[in-house]
Write an enzyme that holds these catalytic residues in place. Sequence first.
Site, mmCIF file in Angstrom:
data_model
loop_
_atom_site.group_PDB
_atom_site.id
_atom_site.type_symbol
_atom_site.label_atom_id
_atom_site.label_comp_id
_atom_site.label_asym_id
_atom_site.label_seq_id
_atom_site.Cartn_x
_atom_site.Cartn_y
_atom_site.Cartn_z
ATOM 1 N N TYR A 57 0.866 -1.186 0.000
ATOM 2 C CA TYR A 57 0.000 0.000 0.000
ATOM 3 C C TYR A 57 0.899 1.231 0.000
ATOM 4 O O TYR A 57 1.887 1.283 0.737
ATOM 5 C CB TYR A 57 -0.892 -0.018 1.255
ATOM 6 N N ASN A 150 -15.088 4.973 4.528
ATOM 7 C CA ASN A 150 -16.139 4.657 3.547
ATOM 8 C C ASN A 150 -17.217 5.743 3.391
ATOM 9 O O ASN A 150 -17.520 6.130 2.260
ATOM 10 C CB ASN A 150 -16.770 3.293 3.866
ATOM 11 N N SER A 178 -21.293 -2.852 -2.340
ATOM 12 C CA SER A 178 -20.115 -2.703 -1.463
ATOM 13 C C SER A 178 -20.480 -1.735 -0.338
ATOM 14 O O SER A 178 -21.494 -1.022 -0.431
ATOM 15 C CB SER A 178 -18.934 -2.144 -2.255
ATOM 16 N N ALA A 179 -19.658 -1.689 0.692
ATOM 17 C CA ALA A 179 -19.938 -0.758 1.797
ATOM 18 C C ALA A 179 -19.971 0.675 1.270
ATOM 19 O O ALA A 179 -20.902 1.429 1.562
ATOM 20 C CB ALA A 179 -18.881 -0.915 2.887
ATOM 21 N N GLY A 275 -11.445 1.805 -6.612
ATOM 22 C CA GLY A 275 -11.036 0.462 -6.192
ATOM 23 C C GLY A 275 -10.840 -0.415 -7.424
ATOM 24 O O GLY A 275 -11.227 -0.037 -8.537
ATOM 25 N N MET A 277 -11.545 -4.124 -7.552
ATOM 26 C CA MET A 277 -11.917 -5.430 -7.004
ATOM 27 C C MET A 277 -11.685 -6.587 -7.988
ATOM 28 O O MET A 277 -11.376 -7.698 -7.570
ATOM 29 C CB MET A 277 -13.382 -5.430 -6.548
ATOM 30 N N VAL A 301 -9.300 8.846 -0.978
ATOM 31 C CA VAL A 301 -9.753 9.688 0.126
ATOM 32 C C VAL A 301 -8.580 10.122 1.003
ATOM 33 O O VAL A 301 -8.557 11.246 1.520
ATOM 34 C CB VAL A 301 -10.862 8.959 0.944
ATOM 35 N N LYS A 359 -16.864 -6.888 7.082
ATOM 36 C CA LYS A 359 -15.926 -6.004 7.790
ATOM 37 C C LYS A 359 -15.812 -6.406 9.259
ATOM 38 O O LYS A 359 -16.802 -6.640 9.938
ATOM 39 C CB LYS A 359 -16.440 -4.570 7.668
HETATM 40 P P1 NDP Z 1 -16.695 -4.310 0.319
HETATM 41 O O1 NDP Z 1 -15.895 -5.463 0.792
HETATM 42 O O2 NDP Z 1 -17.812 -3.799 1.170
HETATM 43 O O3 NDP Z 1 -17.333 -4.665 -1.120
HETATM 44 C C1 NDP Z 1 -16.603 -5.260 -2.141
HETATM 45 C C2 NDP Z 1 -17.411 -5.149 -3.442
HETATM 46 O O4 NDP Z 1 -16.641 -5.631 -4.517
HETATM 47 C C3 NDP Z 1 -18.706 -5.929 -3.444
HETATM 48 O O5 NDP Z 1 -19.675 -5.185 -4.138
HETATM 49 C C4 NDP Z 1 -18.336 -7.196 -4.228
HETATM 50 O O6 NDP Z 1 -19.444 -7.736 -4.912
HETATM 51 C C5 NDP Z 1 -17.383 -6.615 -5.249
HETATM 52 N N1 NDP Z 1 -16.428 -7.584 -5.770
HETATM 53 C C6 NDP Z 1 -15.612 -8.384 -5.071
HETATM 54 N N2 NDP Z 1 -14.835 -9.117 -5.913
HETATM 55 C C7 NDP Z 1 -15.200 -8.763 -7.161
HETATM 56 C C8 NDP Z 1 -14.783 -9.169 -8.455
HETATM 57 N N3 NDP Z 1 -13.824 -10.075 -8.632
HETATM 58 N N4 NDP Z 1 -15.382 -8.605 -9.526
HETATM 59 C C9 NDP Z 1 -16.357 -7.683 -9.366
HETATM 60 N N5 NDP Z 1 -16.785 -7.248 -8.163
HETATM 61 C C10 NDP Z 1 -16.213 -7.788 -7.074
HETATM 62 O O7 NDP Z 1 -15.651 -3.166 -0.023
HETATM 63 P P2 NDP Z 1 -15.558 -1.623 0.363
HETATM 64 O O8 NDP Z 1 -16.804 -0.900 0.011
HETATM 65 O O9 NDP Z 1 -15.022 -1.488 1.752
HETATM 66 O O10 NDP Z 1 -14.413 -1.184 -0.660
HETATM 67 C C11 NDP Z 1 -14.598 -1.341 -2.049
HETATM 68 C C12 NDP Z 1 -13.309 -0.970 -2.744
HETATM 69 O O11 NDP Z 1 -13.073 0.397 -2.556
HETATM 70 C C13 NDP Z 1 -12.070 -1.692 -2.195
HETATM 71 O O12 NDP Z 1 -11.217 -1.954 -3.304
HETATM 72 C C14 NDP Z 1 -11.454 -0.655 -1.284
HETATM 73 O O13 NDP Z 1 -10.067 -0.836 -1.118
HETATM 74 C C15 NDP Z 1 -11.768 0.599 -2.068
HETATM 75 N N6 NDP Z 1 -11.784 1.846 -1.302
HETATM 76 C C16 NDP Z 1 -11.066 2.863 -1.819
HETATM 77 C C17 NDP Z 1 -11.047 4.086 -1.226
HETATM 78 C C18 NDP Z 1 -10.298 5.186 -1.874
HETATM 79 O O14 NDP Z 1 -10.159 6.263 -1.288
HETATM 80 N N7 NDP Z 1 -9.800 4.988 -3.074
HETATM 81 C C19 NDP Z 1 -11.744 4.334 0.048
HETATM 82 C C20 NDP Z 1 -12.559 3.202 0.482
HETATM 83 C C21 NDP Z 1 -12.551 2.000 -0.175
HETATM 84 P P3 NDP Z 1 -20.002 -9.218 -4.637
HETATM 85 O O15 NDP Z 1 -20.972 -9.072 -3.494
HETATM 86 O O16 NDP Z 1 -20.638 -9.552 -5.912
HETATM 87 O O17 NDP Z 1 -18.807 -10.082 -4.294
#
Ligand code: NDP
Length: 364
Positions: A57, A150, A178-179, A275, A277, A301, A359
């Site tokens: 990170y 978040n 997602s959250a 993000g 994911m 953020v 979480k």
């Molecule tokens: P959550 O764990 O709450 O949610 C993850 C989400 O990603 C779910 O909607 C899940 O869907 C989806 N997902 C997981 N794997 C995959 C995949 N292979 N393909 C498509 N969708 C997928 O995460 P957060 O809301 O806490 O965070 C989301 C992202 O945002 C993370 O990458 C986090 O690091 C990033 N983030 C970035 C910030 C920034 O400032 N840039 C600040 C906060 C978060 P499903 O239910 O279908 O698995």
Amino acid sequence: MLTSQAVIFSKHGDPSEVLKNHSYEIDDSNVESDSIIVKTLGAPINPSDINQVQGVYPSQPEKTTILGTEEPSAVGGNEGLFEVLKVGSNVKNFKVGDWCIPSQVNFGTWRTHALCKEEDMTPLPNPEQSKANGKPNGLTINQGATISINPLTAYLMLNHYVKLQPGKDWFIQNGGNSAVGKYAIQIAKIQGYNSLSVVRNRDNLDQLVKELKDLGATQVITDEDNNLKEFGATVKSWVKDTSGEIKLALNCVGGKSSAAVARKLNPNGLMLTYGGMSKQPVTLPTSLHIFKNITSAGFWVTALTKNDFNLKRSTLDKVVQWYEEGLLKDAPSVESKFTGEKQLNQLFIDGIENSKNGKQLITF
Ligand code: NDP
């Protein structure tokens, strides 16, 4: 003397190997005039905290021997909620019993107590203070401990870059469940913006759609719908009904999904990537850049709020107010209490392993 226990790392790697316990003494009978002693109420485990320990990170805490460790070390964790136990004679902004969160990232929240300067902490109202101010609700430990990443991410992405017109304009997002996505849905509802959330298909899709609509989602569709060319007409008709535009796309997935959400943007729209994911690069068709003048930008953020503390404070105030008024629901965490039965580092290591089930929040 007060004994603090902390989860530290002196080198990066697999958290189960590098996270260690460290106990150190805080002299609570001799607090410097500008310092405070705080007790941790709750600290979550975020994906970025895990990536920090692994060493992958970009933002990292400084490793020092200030806590009496043999090797330069850092305490894990970036978010957390604290209660003030003691204040130095010159402290202006805190009194015993106040709640607070770290002003900046890299504070090291995975510990039972901390001694810090007053400016290292930012106040939040505790439940008694909210009640005294006539608010229907006080913050919960989960809300306070998870407030700075978040909810702030969702609010700032919706408000800091593009002016959405309430009642008319839309944003589209992938990872709608997602959250961050759930906060974005709720904040958009409060502010009068329309939301189009894309989620992955699943057996209990109806249940998920209902959950998101109960939070205030305008429309929820699946990846399959979003990839279908013919479905574009349905989306266009929704947007036409509100006489607005889809001006903003929030992308936390990347790959094919980013191209599909960007395609729904109106000309001159903005896609913010926050993000990755799917672990795939962000894909954006060339024609969207050229013929629709779509802009793609990143959102972090940490960087935005580090450089603009007033923006962080004013956004925190809004989120606190919505929690107090019961307009915003927090994303529930799986809570594990530190009772001393399990070593503190083991509690966090187990929490990291359980993170795929939601979480994790360690309470104290
Ligand atoms: P959550 O764990 O709450 O949610 C993850 C989400 O990603 C779910 O909607 C899940 O869907 C989806 N997902 C997981 N794997 C995959 C995949 N292979 N393909 C498509 N969708 C997928 O995460 P957060 O809301 O806490 O965070 C989301 C992202 O945002 C993370 O990458 C986090 O690091 C990033 N983030 C970035 C910030 C920034 O400032 N840039 C600040 C906060 C978060 P499903 O239910 O279908 O698995």
